[in-house]
Structures are given as structure tokens and as C-alpha cells.
Scaffold this motif. Structure first.
Motif, mmCIF file in Angstrom:
data_model
loop_
_atom_site.group_PDB
_atom_site.id
_atom_site.type_symbol
_atom_site.label_atom_id
_atom_site.label_comp_id
_atom_site.label_asym_id
_atom_site.label_seq_id
_atom_site.Cartn_x
_atom_site.Cartn_y
_atom_site.Cartn_z
ATOM 1 N N ASP A 197 5.804 13.576 -18.669
ATOM 2 C CA ASP A 197 5.823 12.322 -19.428
ATOM 3 C C ASP A 197 5.888 11.121 -18.485
ATOM 4 N N SER A 198 6.700 11.243 -17.448
ATOM 5 C CA SER A 198 6.829 10.151 -16.482
ATOM 6 C C SER A 198 5.521 9.933 -15.725
ATOM 7 N N GLN A 199 4.889 11.010 -15.296
ATOM 8 C CA GLN A 199 3.618 10.903 -14.576
ATOM 9 C C GLN A 199 2.541 10.298 -15.466
ATOM 10 N N ARG A 200 2.522 10.739 -16.691
ATOM 11 C CA ARG A 200 1.523 10.222 -17.625
ATOM 12 C C ARG A 200 1.684 8.718 -17.800
ATOM 13 N N GLN A 201 2.919 8.253 -17.991
ATOM 14 C CA GLN A 201 3.186 6.826 -18.165
ATOM 15 C C GLN A 201 2.767 6.045 -16.925
ATOM 16 N N GLN A 202 3.136 6.542 -15.752
ATOM 17 C CA GLN A 202 2.781 5.864 -14.508
ATOM 18 C C GLN A 202 1.266 5.844 -14.286
ATOM 19 N N ALA A 203 0.617 6.966 -14.534
ATOM 20 C CA ALA A 203 -0.820 7.080 -14.286
ATOM 21 C C ALA A 203 -1.611 6.132 -15.181
ATOM 22 N N PHE A 204 -1.257 6.077 -16.452
ATOM 23 C CA PHE A 204 -1.958 5.170 -17.369
ATOM 24 C C PHE A 204 -1.718 3.719 -16.975
ATOM 25 N N GLU A 205 -0.515 3.408 -16.536
ATOM 26 C CA GLU A 205 -0.196 2.047 -16.118
ATOM 27 C C GLU A 205 -1.029 1.646 -14.910
ATOM 28 N N VAL A 206 -1.099 2.543 -13.922
ATOM 29 C CA VAL A 206 -1.874 2.259 -12.714
ATOM 30 C C VAL A 206 -3.347 2.053 -13.055
ATOM 31 N N VAL A 207 -3.899 2.917 -13.873
ATOM 32 C CA VAL A 207 -5.319 2.810 -14.246
ATOM 33 C C VAL A 207 -5.582 1.490 -14.956
ATOM 34 N N LYS A 208 -4.711 1.117 -15.882
ATOM 35 C CA LYS A 208 -4.880 -0.153 -16.600
ATOM 36 C C LYS A 208 -4.867 -1.332 -15.629
ATOM 37 N N LYS A 209 -3.902 -1.349 -14.706
ATOM 38 C CA LYS A 209 -3.769 -2.465 -13.772
ATOM 39 C C LYS A 209 -4.963 -2.546 -12.824
ATOM 40 N N VAL A 210 -5.458 -1.395 -12.378
ATOM 41 C CA VAL A 210 -6.605 -1.384 -11.478
ATOM 42 C C VAL A 210 -7.842 -1.927 -12.183
ATOM 43 N N PHE A 211 -8.072 -1.502 -13.398
ATOM 44 C CA PHE A 211 -9.223 -2.019 -14.148
ATOM 45 C C PHE A 211 -9.065 -3.513 -14.440
ATOM 46 N N GLN A 212 -7.850 -3.953 -14.709
ATOM 47 C CA GLN A 212 -7.623 -5.362 -15.008
ATOM 48 C C GLN A 212 -7.957 -6.255 -13.817
ATOM 49 N N ILE A 213 -7.478 -5.895 -12.634
ATOM 50 C CA ILE A 213 -7.726 -6.753 -11.472
ATOM 51 C C ILE A 213 -9.189 -6.720 -11.076
ATOM 52 N N PHE A 214 -9.848 -5.581 -11.220
ATOM 53 C CA PHE A 214 -11.272 -5.515 -10.896
ATOM 54 C C PHE A 214 -12.110 -6.291 -11.907
ATOM 55 N N THR A 215 -11.689 -6.292 -13.150
ATOM 56 C CA THR A 215 -12.389 -7.090 -14.165
ATOM 57 C C THR A 215 -12.288 -8.570 -13.817
ATOM 58 N N GLN A 216 -11.085 -9.023 -13.456
ATOM 59 C CA GLN A 216 -10.918 -10.415 -13.022
ATOM 60 C C GLN A 216 -11.785 -10.714 -11.807
ATOM 61 N N TRP A 217 -11.879 -9.753 -10.912
ATOM 62 C CA TRP A 217 -12.677 -9.918 -9.692
ATOM 63 C C TRP A 217 -14.141 -10.180 -10.014
#
Length: 245
Positions: A197-217
Motif C-alpha cells: 500500500d505504501s509503495q503504491r501510494q508513493q509510486a502513483f505520487e511520483v508518476v503524477k508529479k513527473v508528468f505534471q512538471i513535464f507538462t509545464q515544461w
């Protein structure tokens, strides 16, 4: 892991719809202008080699996931040299002095570019391998989108210039499959990973943040390409040279 991979694919499909890619494929725009944002990418492209060497990679991998990541980083850590080669071939190597180059790379027009490496490193430097893998999968999926489109532009350019573009062309696209591993066994192994559960939460968070910053880029790159006309820049450069002579 299958749920996370499906989420990454959903994010990839949305990423592919961003305006930058429409601009790059717009045949009414000069070919080089459609890649004129390339110099703005410098901070991240050069930092990406370091991310692979010093953040994603582990000197003594202790599980198969980290071994997979290490193998992947060995492939990705030198692509910055392709980028430099293409900047030369595209004519994006202006005669600026060192301080002017620094002011450009760390200037207001490239502030999102610089944040990418910091954000990715922040999420992955001390992370366990499965979280690093999630971040890299997100990066690979976006790279596949970008290079699928940039290779179309350079293919048109190559027909005119007879120059082979490595970073923005087919050579890079062929190694950017959109996944960390592209073998059936490797894909099966990753798909069958069970996340806590912890890994899943962290992994989804990381993926969301990576896509967000690249979208802004992409919007930062698009603004630069639309506000910096290559023809005008070339005329300015020529005028400067004439004055200095």
C-alpha cells in the motif's frame, strides 16, 4: 504493478495531446523553427546523464529491480552527447560567451527546465528501487511521445540537409521504447510485481508529479519557440558580428 502501468499509459495519452506537439507537426512552420526550443532543453538533457549515473543507479544492486534499472541507466547516461551533436547540426550553437550562456540556462525562460532534474532527484535519490522504476517508466513514456514526433521533423530536415540527426531523430527513438525493458520476460516480471500500500501510494505520487512538471515544461518550450524567431535571431547575430569586425 499492472495498475500503475495502466495509469502511466493513460497519462502518456494525455501528454501526447499537448500543444507543443501540434506545433512541432505544423507543416506551415519552418522546420528548424519547430525545433527552435532545443537550446532551452540543455539543463535537463545534461542533468539526465547525472540522474542515471548518480541517482537511479546503485553501485551494488541487491535485487532484480535495481539490476534492471542499472542496465537501463547504462544505455541512457550518454545521450547528452547526441544532443550536443544535433545542436551543432541544427545550427543552434550561437556565438555567445560563457557568462551569456550561463544567464540563458539559468534564466527566467528556462526555469521549468531546471526544476525537472531537481524534482526527479528529490523523489528518487533515497527511494527504494520500485519507486525509481515508477519514475523512470514515466520518463520513458514521455520520451517515446517526444521522440516519435521530433523524429518526424528531423526526417523532413534530413531530406533537405542530408544530415543525420541522432538525438532528435530515429536513432534515439529506436531506443526510447516507452518502457524500461522491452523483452517479454522483463515486461512479465515488472507486470507481476506486487506493490505494498505504501509503495503504491508513493509510486502513483511520483508518476503524477513527473508528468505534471513535464507538462509545464512543454508550455515553456512552446512559448520560447513562438517568441524567438530564428530568422530574426540570425539577422541580429550577423549584425553583431559585423559591428565587432
Amino acid at each position: 504493478m499492472q495498475e500503475l502501468m495502466a495509469f502511466i499509459d493513460e497519462q502518456k495519452q494525455e501528454f501526447a495531446k499537448l500543444p507543443l506537439f501540434d506545433f512541432m507537426l505544423d507543416k506551415s512552420i519552418d522546420l528548424r523553427q519547430r525545433l527552435s526550443f532545443a537550446p532551452c532543453m540543455a539543463h535537463f538533457i545534461m542533468s539526465f546523464g547525472d540522474l542515471n549515473k548518480y541517482v537511479f543507479r546503485a553501485n551494488k544492486p541487491d535485487d532484480r529491480i535495481q539490476e534492471i534499472i542499472n542496465g537501463h541507466t547504462n544505455e541512457d547516461d550518454h545521450h547528452w552527447s547526441w544532443f550536443i551533436t544535433d545542436l551543432e547540426k541544427l545550427g543552434f550553437n550561437p556565438t555567445e560567451n560563457f557568462t551569456e550562456a550561463l544567464q540563458f540556462i539559468w534564466g527566467e525562460e528556462t526555469k521549468i527546465t531546471r526544476q525537472i532534474a531537481y524534482i526527479v532527484a528529490g523523489y528518487t535519490l533515497q527511494a527504494e528501487p520500485i519507486i525509481k522504476l515508477a519514475a523512470i517508466e514515466a520518463l520513458e513514456s514521455m520520451g517515446n511521445v517526444f521522440f516519435s514526433i521530433s523524429s518526424q521533423v528531423t526526417s523532413e530536415l534530413q531530406a533537405i540537409t542530408n544530415k543525420k540527426y541522432i538525438y532528435f531523430g530515429d536513432t534515439h527513438l529506436n531506443v526510447e521504447t516507452g518502457h524500461v525493458v522491452s523483452t517479454p520476460d522483463g515486461e512479465k516480471f515488472i507486470a507481476e510485481i506486487e506493490l505494498t500500500d505504501s509503495q503504491r501510494q508513493q509510486a502513483f505520487e511520483v508518476v503524477k508529479k513527473v508528468f505534471q512538471i513535464f507538462t509545464q515544461w512543454t508550455y515553456e518550450l512552446l512559448v520560447y519557440a513562438k517568441t524567438h524567431n530564428l530568422e530574426s535571431a540570425n539577422k541580429k547575430s550577423e549584425a553583431t558580428l559585423m559591428v565587432s569586425v
